[in-house]
Design an enzyme around this catalytic site. Structure first.
Site, mmCIF file in Angstrom:
data_model
loop_
_atom_site.group_PDB
_atom_site.id
_atom_site.type_symbol
_atom_site.label_atom_id
_atom_site.label_comp_id
_atom_site.label_asym_id
_atom_site.label_seq_id
_atom_site.Cartn_x
_atom_site.Cartn_y
_atom_site.Cartn_z
ATOM 1 N N GLY A 31 1.363 -1.214 0.180
ATOM 2 C CA GLY A 31 -0.246 -0.296 -0.087
ATOM 3 C C GLY A 31 1.057 1.316 -0.760
ATOM 4 N N GLY B 20 -2.908 -8.219 4.875
ATOM 5 C CA GLY B 20 -2.263 -8.458 3.519
ATOM 6 C C GLY B 20 -2.856 -10.380 3.794
ATOM 7 N N TYR C 249 1.020 5.533 23.800
ATOM 8 C CA TYR C 249 2.135 6.090 22.549
ATOM 9 C C TYR C 249 4.172 6.515 22.897
ATOM 10 C CZ TYR C 249 3.024 5.919 17.438
ATOM 11 O OH TYR C 249 3.941 5.876 15.910
ATOM 12 N N MET D 212 -1.232 9.562 7.352
ATOM 13 C CA MET D 212 -1.820 9.780 6.567
ATOM 14 C C MET D 212 -1.716 10.357 5.130
ATOM 15 S SD MET D 212 -3.607 13.379 7.219
ATOM 16 C CE MET D 212 -5.054 13.352 5.704
ATOM 17 N N GLU D 213 0.128 10.865 4.911
ATOM 18 C CA GLU D 213 0.572 11.390 3.476
ATOM 19 C C GLU D 213 0.725 10.473 3.055
ATOM 20 O OE1 GLU D 213 3.039 14.845 4.049
ATOM 21 O OE2 GLU D 213 3.450 13.555 6.069
ATOM 22 N N VAL E 246 -6.373 -10.155 -1.115
ATOM 23 C CA VAL E 246 -6.055 -8.355 -1.863
ATOM 24 C C VAL E 246 -6.917 -7.413 -1.405
ATOM 25 C CG1 VAL E 246 -5.021 -6.310 -3.396
ATOM 26 C CG2 VAL E 246 -4.400 -8.945 -3.480
ATOM 27 N N SER F 139 -6.232 3.340 13.322
ATOM 28 C CA SER F 139 -6.711 4.240 13.944
ATOM 29 C C SER F 139 -5.925 5.910 13.805
ATOM 30 C CB SER F 139 -6.571 3.991 15.778
ATOM 31 O OG SER F 139 -6.916 4.939 16.101
#
Length: 609
Positions: free
Chosen positions: A167, A300, A509, A236-237, A304, A250
């Site tokens: 991806g 995966g 995190y 997200m880029e 797909v 998330s």
């Protein structure tokens, strides 16, 4: 909408040959990096981020003082490997004959293969800088539609080849690594051309979207029509819709928009058994176990993901940032818990510990930083107004509010009122926006660390509210103890933030960095330390992962966390849908060879000291 909102950024279409735009051995765009100039002042190149184009005059002091780095000791990467230095391709001639009969684009170029051989763990980047992979994909294919994907899966099944879907390449779990003992031809199925919004249903507020679109481009295209998904992971880029589904992702605005499983209405999965999809688009259905949940988090291993139908919302009329400073981290956690209890969390709410909060001082620009002035002012305020205040305990929460203007104003008032109960002081919109937007640029700092013998990684978990504070303390102590016992000579950096609040708990995190100068096998050492931290997380009541997933890096703990029968259920689905193991990434399911579950792919690469 703020001009620095990621939805408002200029269009950047990731090219088919991604190495034209992105670094081959580091994070992100080629034109963006942190680097020290001839005067040992750090500068941020490019113009993509709010911090870009600035000089950071005191980052050097943080770099030297906090983690003991030296600008006189450089560990520069090797040049890009030539084709004859990379593993030779395993060629399945029968597959190639069938592939050439289609109109599917493909490449056997060595650099195309290498680029898709890895994700972005510290280990994988260490290999790119100082060694080479033992196994990489043998061919790259670029399907453009569902028919192409179905053809590829059928051909791979017919000729006994392996497919690893690719991806955005942002995996941090070794999920994209090719198993070293795989003797079959490995196909990297790159979804970058599956990048279209197929339709938008404005009556039902849903959109069907191809799986290869990255988050930034998805939000940009939806915004042109007046909509958004609200799903904004740190990556997200570059990360893609298919990757989000495959890892149960998330985003930073989960509190308002939900996690990917909350947004998902429908999906299409191409498997060796055939194409999987439901026959209706409804808000909820009671048809036994939800087949979508077999796919969510499957990483995966089953097929797909070609497209997904997501819930969308009209763009918020008002987006406001905010920040709150607390005297100590415990007060901040109590604030987060109360916000969750009252079910009034803003779109994004993240609490930074003192280590992360103080790191902002190192990012002061030459022209002066509002963030720096803000810290100085707060220290003065607390020292003069509150007896016994310790600046070394200061922590902050960053906030994002979205909605109608009146609703946002009311929401702000409620949140700041709750914060006041726990000693919180509103710290301004500008600081909140800077803290939120810095997320997109901070990943580039790890590449700078590599240049000076500093390795760093992030890892995450989720925990019940009554375990959050102790878990963070226990993990930090574990990191310090493990490094001391291993003979690490320099101070380590460990920090935590609490984010993505839930009724019963939160996501935690961690950032962890160490200076490995003088250590010959830093990757092995690092992975032993992180494994000890993961053991501590589980012992302290935390989860194996909140949103990064399992891949191969955490599969050793699967029996411990979901039990033998849970792993057996995953195996049963795998064996039915993919009996010949065409999707043989090796993710999720513990290997029968225990050594493969714990060995890093980079452990045999010695440091160049």
């Amino acid at each position: 909408m703020s001009s620095s909102d990621p939805r408002a950024t200029k269009r950047t279409v990731i090219p088919k040959r991604r190495q034209e735009l992105l670094k081959w051995n580091g994070w992100g765009y080629k034109d963006s990096r942190f680097q020290f100039d001839g005067n040992n002042t750090c500068e941020v190149t490019g113009d993509r981020y709010k911090i870009s184009g600035n000089k950071l005059p005191i980052l050097k002091d943080w770099f030297i003082g906090v983690i003991g780095a030296s600008l006189d000791r450089k560990s520069l990467p090797q040049p890009e490997l030539s084709a004859d230095q990379l593993p030779k391709a395993v060629v399945n001639e029968e597959f190639l004959i069938d592939l050439k009969k289609t109109d599917i684009e493909y490449s056997e170029d060595a650099q195309d293969r290498l680029f898709r051989a890895h994700g972005h763990t510290m280990d994988e980047l260490f290999i790119l800088r100082y060694g080479k992979f033992e196994r990489i994909p043998d061919i790259v294919v670029w399907p453009e539609n569902q028919e192409h994907v179905e053809q590829l899966v059928q051909m791979a099944s017919k000729h006994d080849c392996v497919i690893i879907p690719y991806g955005g390449g942002t995996s941090v779990t070794w999920a994209l690594l090719c198993p070293k003992n795989e003797n079959r031809m490995i196909i990297s199925l790159d979804t970058v051309l599956l990048n279209k919004i197929l339709w938008i249903d404005e009556k039902n507020l849903t959109a069907r979207i191809q799986a290869g679109i990255n988050g930034q481009e998805l939000e940009r295209q939806l915004a042109e029509k007046g909509y958004c998904t609200g799903h904004e992971p740190d990556s997200m880029e570059f990360s893609t819709l298919g990757g989000w589904v495959a890892t149960r992702a998330s985003g930073m605005k989960k509190n308002q928009y939900g996690n990917i499983e909350d947004l998902l209405v429908h999906l299409t999965l191409v498997t060796p058994k055939g194409t999987l999809s439901k026959n209706c688009l409804v808000p909820r259905i009671s048809n036994g176990p939800d087949i979508h949940h077999f796919v969510l988090g499957s990483e995966g291993t089953l097929g797909v993901i070609v497209d997904a139908t997501l819930k969308i919302r009209p763009l918020p009329k008002c987006v406001k940032y905010g920040s709150v400073v607390f005297p100590c981290f415990e007060d901040g956690i109590k604030f987060m818990r109360e916000v969750a209890r009252q079910k009034c969390a803003p779109a994004s709410l993240r609490l930074l510990d003192n280590e992360q909060f103080s790191f902002g001082q190192a990012l002061k620009t030459e022209t002066g930083s509002a963030f720096q002035h803000f810290i100085d002012g707060l220290k003065k305020f607390y020292v003069t107004k509150i007896k016994g205040f310790e600046p070394s305990q200061l922590c902050a929460a960053t906030l994002v509010f979205e909605g109608d203007k009146e609703d946002v104003l009311a929401h702000e008032n409620k949140i700041y009122s709750i914060a006041k109960q726990f000693g919180g002081l509103p710290a301004g919109e500008e600081n909140g926006e800077k803290g939120y937007m810095l997320t997109f640029a901070i990943a580039y700092l790890r590449d700078l660390g590599f240049d000076y013998y500093v390795i760093a990684e992030s890892f995450e978990t989720s925990a019940p509210w009554d375990r959050v504070s102790d878990l963070i303390k226990n993990v930090k102590k574990c990191l310090e103890r493990s490094c001391k016992n291993a003979g690490v000579q320099y101070p380590i950096y460990s920090s935590a933030r609490v984010t993505q609040v839930y009724d019963s708990g939160a996501c935690i995190y961690f950032y962890f960095a160490l200076n490995y100068y003088g250590l010959s096998d830093p990757v092995k050492l690092y992975n032993e330390i992180e494994a000890a931290a993961r053991d501590e997380i589980i012992a302290s009541g935390g989860s194996l992962s909140h949103h990064h997933g399992i891949g191969k890096i955490r599969r050793r703990w699967m029996n411990q966390t979901i039990g033998e029968h849970g792993v057996g259920m995953i195996k049963a689905v795998k064996n039915y849908i993919d009996p010949d193991n065409i999707f043989a990434s090796g993710n999720l399911i513990p290997s029968d060879n225990p050594i493969e579950n714990v060995t890093s792919p980079a452990e045999n690469i010695k440091a160049k000291l």
